[in-house]
Structure formats: structure tokens, C-alpha cells
Design a protein around this motif. Structure first.
Motif, PDB file in Angstrom:
ATOM      1  N   ASP A 162      22.558  -6.660  31.345  1.00  0.00           N
ATOM      2  CA  ASP A 162      23.913  -6.289  32.463  1.00  0.00           C
ATOM      3  C   ASP A 162      24.948  -5.732  31.886  1.00  0.00           C
ATOM      4  N   VAL A 163      24.551  -4.812  30.891  1.00  0.00           N
ATOM      5  CA  VAL A 163      25.509  -3.830  30.534  1.00  0.00           C
ATOM      6  C   VAL A 163      25.139  -2.534  30.577  1.00  0.00           C
ATOM      7  N   PRO A 164      24.740  -1.944  31.669  1.00  0.00           N
ATOM      8  CA  PRO A 164      23.772  -0.637  32.006  1.00  0.00           C
ATOM      9  C   PRO A 164      24.593   0.490  31.762  1.00  0.00           C
ATOM     10  N   LEU A 165      26.011   0.517  31.391  1.00  0.00           N
ATOM     11  CA  LEU A 165      26.633   1.941  31.280  1.00  0.00           C
ATOM     12  C   LEU A 165      26.589   2.188  29.647  1.00  0.00           C
ATOM     13  N   ILE A 166      25.911   1.468  28.789  1.00  0.00           N
ATOM     14  CA  ILE A 166      25.867   1.751  27.291  1.00  0.00           C
ATOM     15  C   ILE A 166      25.276   3.011  27.065  1.00  0.00           C
ATOM     16  N   GLU A 167      25.813   3.997  26.534  1.00  0.00           N
ATOM     17  CA  GLU A 167      25.235   5.056  26.332  1.00  0.00           C
ATOM     18  C   GLU A 167      24.603   5.142  24.730  1.00  0.00           C
ATOM     19  N   SER A 168      23.475   6.073  24.725  1.00  0.00           N
ATOM     20  CA  SER A 168      22.713   6.157  23.461  1.00  0.00           C
ATOM     21  C   SER A 168      23.545   6.456  22.132  1.00  0.00           C
ATOM     22  N   SER A 226      30.268  -9.295  39.028  1.00  0.00           N
ATOM     23  CA  SER A 226      30.519  -9.433  40.226  1.00  0.00           C
ATOM     24  C   SER A 226      30.093  -8.486  40.995  1.00  0.00           C
ATOM     25  N   LYS A 227      30.183  -8.360  42.382  1.00  0.00           N
ATOM     26  CA  LYS A 227      29.858  -7.269  43.257  1.00  0.00           C
ATOM     27  C   LYS A 227      30.953  -5.978  42.943  1.00  0.00           C
ATOM     28  N   LYS A 228      32.249  -6.514  42.871  1.00  0.00           N
ATOM     29  CA  LYS A 228      33.070  -5.504  42.591  1.00  0.00           C
ATOM     30  C   LYS A 228      32.832  -4.637  41.443  1.00  0.00           C
ATOM     31  N   GLU A 229      32.640  -5.404  40.232  1.00  0.00           N
ATOM     32  CA  GLU A 229      32.079  -4.801  39.001  1.00  0.00           C
ATOM     33  C   GLU A 229      30.832  -3.769  39.157  1.00  0.00           C
ATOM     34  N   LEU A 230      29.927  -4.346  40.198  1.00  0.00           N
ATOM     35  CA  LEU A 230      28.668  -3.585  40.123  1.00  0.00           C
ATOM     36  C   LEU A 230      29.140  -2.490  40.976  1.00  0.00           C
ATOM     37  N   LEU A 231      29.946  -2.282  41.993  1.00  0.00           N
ATOM     38  CA  LEU A 231      30.594  -1.009  42.530  1.00  0.00           C
ATOM     39  C   LEU A 231      31.229  -0.155  41.615  1.00  0.00           C
ATOM     40  N   ASP A 232      31.991  -0.864  40.772  1.00  0.00           N
ATOM     41  CA  ASP A 232      32.783   0.133  39.716  1.00  0.00           C
ATOM     42  C   ASP A 232      31.645   0.781  39.132  1.00  0.00           C
ATOM     43  N   HIS A 271      34.434  -1.595  16.055  1.00  0.00           N
ATOM     44  CA  HIS A 271      35.323  -1.443  17.348  1.00  0.00           C
ATOM     45  C   HIS A 271      34.996  -0.225  18.260  1.00  0.00           C
ATOM     46  N   HIS A 272      34.713  -0.404  19.527  1.00  0.00           N
ATOM     47  CA  HIS A 272      34.366   0.622  20.512  1.00  0.00           C
ATOM     48  C   HIS A 272      35.471   0.804  21.518  1.00  0.00           C
ATOM     49  N   GLU A 273      35.998   2.071  21.713  1.00  0.00           N
ATOM     50  CA  GLU A 273      37.426   2.244  22.367  1.00  0.00           C
ATOM     51  C   GLU A 273      37.026   2.303  23.818  1.00  0.00           C
ATOM     52  N   ARG A 274      35.823   2.668  24.253  1.00  0.00           N
ATOM     53  CA  ARG A 274      35.805   2.565  25.828  1.00  0.00           C
ATOM     54  C   ARG A 274      35.096   1.226  26.431  1.00  0.00           C
ATOM     55  N   SER A 275      36.022   0.375  26.801  1.00  0.00           N
ATOM     56  CA  SER A 275      35.566  -0.914  26.918  1.00  0.00           C
ATOM     57  C   SER A 275      34.689  -0.930  28.055  1.00  0.00           C
ATOM     58  N   SER A 276      34.884  -0.135  28.963  1.00  0.00           N
ATOM     59  CA  SER A 276      34.229  -0.116  30.469  1.00  0.00           C
ATOM     60  C   SER A 276      32.820   0.093  30.191  1.00  0.00           C
ATOM     61  N   MET A 331      29.853  -5.929  18.015  1.00  0.00           N
ATOM     62  CA  MET A 331      30.613  -4.798  18.630  1.00  0.00           C
ATOM     63  C   MET A 331      31.919  -5.354  19.370  1.00  0.00           C
ATOM     64  N   THR A 332      32.890  -4.693  19.025  1.00  0.00           N
ATOM     65  CA  THR A 332      34.185  -5.470  19.691  1.00  0.00           C
ATOM     66  C   THR A 332      34.735  -4.101  20.595  1.00  0.00           C
ATOM     67  N   THR A 333      35.843  -4.667  21.347  1.00  0.00           N
ATOM     68  CA  THR A 333      36.528  -3.749  22.312  1.00  0.00           C
ATOM     69  C   THR A 333      37.855  -4.271  22.597  1.00  0.00           C
TER      70      THR A 333
END
Length: 355
Positions: free
Chosen positions: A102-108, A225-231, A213-218, A127-129
Motif C-alpha cells: 500500500d506504498v505505491p509512490l515509492i521510487e526506484s 483511506s479514500k482521501k489518501e488514495l485520491l491524493d 531518513h527520507h525527506e519526502r514523507s508523501s 526507513m524513517t521520515t
């Protein structure tokens, strides 16, 4: 370099999604969340990639079997450590990277940097943020890059709950320390086996646990939630659009939807309110007019779509021009140099009328 395998946890239901669909099957830009995570994992060329199934296992397995992965079943929701151990037979002796479906925005690039840090540290690494509102997340107490304590919110003291540095859940475990997961106890308010509790076991043996530590938490937080899914959809949409513009595609507005698997060549122009879906392939110098819908189609070089066009599973050869308000049905092939105007195409048709 030691063998590295990836374990992707995809067993949860996702109560806050208010859906009977497994959480990891909710889509981001036309693709289930877990699909994005699997693709990033496979880009690392791991020895094995294991997807841990649980809730809705038939639906999730039916989707993930299309990838070069193996699956494992978590029997009962007993916590993240229990879920990782469900994959033990597949990764025994390997260093293990734990990701979440459920963490689909992670980048290579983020994963590559994390793995480099982990391999240099040679120990369990989380990994922290930092987040402005840490509610719901485990808090992390650190001294430089060493983790002193990880505490889940339900078990945290009032002062610990004020900490904004959180655990993302993403972690890496050296193969020699992986068996220590079996020593984790469910001595917490939820009665679950927390993966984070491995830090205690490792520290008891006089070994440090590291925090990356990773700076971009998003990018590294789960969708709950559906709100987070939209974002997340909005973030991924913009990321895809930026990638196309970087490659020489001209977009006349950000109100354009392009699935991740679509390929578009340079000098193509896409007008507003256009949807380009599936495995569509668009050549060079193409113009796609406004309010068009294109799915799983091939548009060769120099094709012009004047706008308000609908097509699915069609092929347009070089130089084809399609007038406005045309619907092109599946399996239609329009030959080189043809012009198509204001009529409904018939299925399985082939057109060769010149302009």
C-alpha cells in the motif's frame, strides 16, 4: 554482493478504505497499488520477490501472478513480523528488503539509496521520515543515524507521541539476523508481533540498528483511506506528466490523464481533457486533440486526432487524420494517409481511404 530478496506485505484488509476490495487492489492511475510496488521491487533485480497474501488472497494472487514473483500466505493477522516470517522459506539466507503493497509512490532511486545505506551499515535498517501530524504511526527515537527506540502509537507515552519522526515500516534485514524475527514477542496492547521489535532483539546482542531518513514523507507512507488514495493518484498523475514532458512531449494543460504504461514519443502534442489509457503507444509528431479517449491503441508517427475522439484497441498508421466526434471500435486498423470523418466505425474493420 550478498543475495537480496524483497518481501512485499499485501495481506491487510484496510478497514479505513471502507471497501470489500483488498486494500492493495485499489488503483493508482489505472493500476492496483501492489502492482506499482512490485514493479519498483523488480527494478532492483532481486534474487526473489515474495508477495505475502492474506485478506482477499484469491483476488490479489490472480493479479500478481502476472509478475515474476512468488507468493506466501499469512495465516491470520498476527502482525508484520509474522507476515514477513510467512515468506521465510523463499528468502532463507538472503538479505531481505521489506516493502508494503500500500506504498505505491515509492521510487526506484529511493530504494537504491536505502539499500546502499543498508549494505554499508551491515545491520537491520529502518526507513524513517518526519511528518507534521504523526498520529497513527510508530515513533522513532534516534541518536545520529542509530535507532534507540521504536514505539507504536498505542504503546507510546504522551511525550513520545509528540515526536514527529516516524517509522515508515520499510526495512532491510541482513540474512544472518533474519532468524531473530522468531524471538519477537506479542507483548503489546494489540497482541501482535511487530516487525519493529526486532530492534530490541538486535540491541540485546550489542548490535546497532540504523535509521535511514527520507525527506519526502508523501512518497513513503501507506494509503489508508479514500482521501489518501485520491491524493496519491494526483501525485502519480503529475509525476507521469512530468516524465513525458522531460522526454519531449508537449502537454497543453495538466488536466490530462496518462496511465503509467502508456508510451509517447517526442514532439507529440496532447491537448486538455484527454485520457490515454492502458498500453497505448503513440509515435512522434502526433497531435491528440482535446476531450479524446484513447485506450490500448497504436498511433503511428504524424497521426492527427482533431478532438472528441473515442478509440479502444485500434491501430492508426502513419499520417492518419481523424476528424472530431469519431468513435473507432476495437480491432479497427486505419491505413496510412487515411482521413476518417464523423461516423461510427464498425468492429474488426480496415480502412484505406486516402485524404
Amino acid at each position: 554482493m550478498k543475495q537480496l530478496s524483497v518481501v512485499i506485505l499485501a495481506a491487510g484488509k484496510g478497514e479505513r478504505m471502507l471497501s470489500s476490495k483488498p486494500k492493495v487492489m485499489h488503483e493508482i492511475m489505472g493500476k492496483p497499488m501492489v502492482g506499482h510496488v512490485i514493479e519498483r521491487a523488480l527494478e532492483l533485480s532481486p534474487t526473489k520477490t515474495v508477495v505475502v497474501l492474506g485478506y482477499g488472497k484469491e483476488q490479489v494472487e490472480g493479479y500478481v501472478k502476472g509478475f515474476d514473483i512468488v507468493t506466501a500466505l499469512q495465516k491470520g493477522q498476527k502482525g508484520t513480523a509474522h507476515a514477513v516470517l510467512s515468506a521465510e522459506k523463499h528468502v532463507k539466507g538472503h538479505d531481505v528488503l521489506v516493502l508494503y503493497g500500500d506504498v505505491p509512490l515509492i521510487e526506484s532511486s529511493t530504494l537504491e539509496s536505502f539499500i546502499h545505506f543498508f549494505q554499508k551499515a551491515g545491520t537491520v535498517t529502518f526507513m524513517t521520515t518526519d511528518v507534521e501530524n504523526p498520529t497513527g504511526y510508530g515513533r522513532v527515537l534516534m541518536k545520529k543515524d542509530c535507532i534507540e527506540k521504536i514505539v507504536e502509537e498505542i504503546d507510546a507515552s504522551p511525550s513520545e507521541r509528540k515526536i514527529k519522526r516516524i517509522n515508515t515500516g520499510i526495512c532491510a534485514i541482513p540474512g544472518r539476523l533474519f532468524p531473530l524475527l522468531k524471538e519477537i514477542k506479542a507483548d503489546n496492547k494489540k497482541g501482535e508481533y511487530y516487525l519493529t521489535d526486532i530492534y530490541k532483539i538486535v540491541q540485546q546482542r550489542g548490535v546497532d540498528v540504523k535509521g535511514y531518513h527520507h525527506e519526502r514523507s508523501s512518497e513513503v507512507l501507506g494509503i489508508n483511506s479514500k482521501k489518501e488514495l485520491l491524493d496519491a493518484n494526483i501525485t502519480m498523475k503529475d509525476r507521469i506528466l512530468d516524465g513525458h514532458m522531460k522526454n519531449g512531449v508537449a502537454l497543453l494543460d495538466r488536466n490530462i490523464y496518462i496511465d503509467e504504461d502508456a508510451v509517447i514519443q517526442k514532439d507529440t502534442v496532447i491537448h486538455p481533457n484527454t485520457y490515454i489509457l492502458g498500453k497505448t503507444r503513440i509515435g512522434e509528431g502526433v497531435s491528440v486533440g482535446p476531450n479524446s479517449f484513447i485506450k490500448d491503441s497504436i498511433l503511428s508517427n504524424g497521426v492527427i486526432i482533431e478532438g472528441f475522439v473515442f478509440m479502444e484497441s485500434a491501430e492508426l498508421e502513419e499520417g492518419v487524420r481523424v476528424g472530431p466526434f469519431v468513435r473507432i471500435r476495437p480491432k479497427t486498423i486505419i491505413r496510412k494517409g487515411t482521413r476518417v470523418d464523423n461516423f461510427i466505425e464498425t468492429e474488426n474493420a480496415m480502412y484505406g481511404r486516402k485524404r
